[in-house]
Design a protein around this motif. Structure first.
Motif, short mmCIF file in Angstrom:
data_model
loop_
_atom_site.label_atom_id
_atom_site.label_comp_id
_atom_site.label_asym_id
_atom_site.label_seq_id
_atom_site.Cartn_x
_atom_site.Cartn_y
_atom_site.Cartn_z
N LYS A 75 -1.89 -4.44 0.50
CA LYS A 75 -2.87 -3.89 0.25
C LYS A 75 -2.49 -1.69 1.19
O LYS A 75 -2.07 -2.78 2.39
CB LYS A 75 -4.17 -4.28 1.21
N PRO A 76 -2.75 -1.26 0.96
CA PRO A 76 -4.23 -0.88 -0.41
C PRO A 76 -2.42 -0.94 -1.13
O PRO A 76 -1.40 -0.15 -0.90
CB PRO A 76 -4.37 0.55 0.14
N TYR A 77 -3.49 -1.23 -2.60
CA TYR A 77 -2.43 -1.09 -3.70
C TYR A 77 -2.83 -0.62 -4.65
O TYR A 77 -4.70 -0.60 -4.71
CB TYR A 77 -2.14 -2.35 -4.16
N GLY A 78 -2.23 0.12 -4.87
CA GLY A 78 -3.24 0.56 -6.80
C GLY A 78 -3.58 -0.65 -8.26
O GLY A 78 -2.24 -1.37 -8.46
N PHE A 79 -4.08 -0.22 -8.19
CA PHE A 79 -4.95 -1.27 -9.52
C PHE A 79 -4.16 -1.44 -10.38
O PHE A 79 -4.07 -1.95 -10.95
CB PHE A 79 -6.33 -0.56 -10.28
N ARG A 80 -3.63 0.06 -10.61
CA ARG A 80 -2.37 0.06 -12.25
C ARG A 80 -1.84 -1.12 -11.95
O ARG A 80 -0.82 -2.24 -12.61
CB ARG A 80 -1.77 1.15 -12.84
#
Length: 225
Positions: A98-103
């Motif tokens: 985290k934080p990570y991108g949704f894609r």
């Protein structure tokens, strides 16, 4: 595909659930390790926040893995090498910081599920209601009647029917059915037209569009009739 999302932050869980549902996933959320251990057998994938309020996520992963081979992707702010190694040693299929991108999350889910479904299986016949697919003889029968299909039409139907309810992206279908994996192969109008042509052909031969459902903007899933 049914996903159990274990996330300690309720706002994050709610937002992620909404986004995933728009991409065709059936998502339920929980906040505690106790809830996970009570419910996980009902799901196809576990997204596991390691920072739960009651039980350490690594312990939860260990307990789930003892009872099931379900895919697990760990989500953690503790992005040290030691944490990632522990997750993998205890049975996680992937670990996302985290934080990570949704894609990126969607891509990792697809990669994990692809590995899971590529494991050798002894099943030679897929039966979905009146539809029967023999993966050894490559014959398709509908209500006992033989349905003639080309090699790619058969492969497309087999891939979708072997994962009922799972939304498969166009990129994944190109990779699994047409064995195209480079960026130029997986995108563009030509690839989309190729998939659409074969989907329409399979639908026509099965006599109903309901066998393959279009999920707008995402891909296709096997829907049954």
């Amino acid at each position: 595909m049914r996903v159990l999302l274990a996330e300690s932050d309720t706002a994050t869980a709610s937002l992620l659930r909404q986004k995933m549902k728009r991409h065709g996933y059936d998502v339920d959320t929980v906040e505690t390790g106790a809830d996970i251990l009570e419910m996980f057998m009902q799901y196809d994938l576990l997204l596991l926040d390691l920072d739960l309020s009651d039980i350490d996520g690594v312990e939860v992963c260990r307990a789930v893995r003892r009872a099931s081979e379900m895919p697990i992707i760990a989500l953690t702010e503790r992005s040290t090498e030691l944490v990632r190694v522990l997750c993998l040693l205890e049975g996680c299929d992937d670990c996302l910081a985290k934080p990570y991108g949704f894609r990126e999350l969607l891509a990792r889910i697809e990669a994990v599920m692809r590995r899971v479904h590529s494991r050798p299986a002894s099943v030679q016949r897929i039966s979905r209601g009146p539809l029967s697919i023999d993966t050894e003889t490559r014959e398709v029968r509908l209500s006992g009647e033989l349905v003639s299909m080309t090699r790619k039409e058969f492969d497309l139907l087999r891939v979708l029917a072997s994962q009922p309810g799972t939304v498969l992206s166009r990129e994944r279908l190109m990779a699994e059915v047409w064995e195209r994996t480079s960026p130029s192969d997986l995108s563009g109008r030509q690839g989309s037209r190729t998939i659409d042509t074969h989907v329409n052909a399979v639908r026509g031969k099965l006599g109903n569009n309901g066998w393959i459902v279009t999920v707008r903007g995402v891909g296709f899933r096997f829907g049954g009739h």
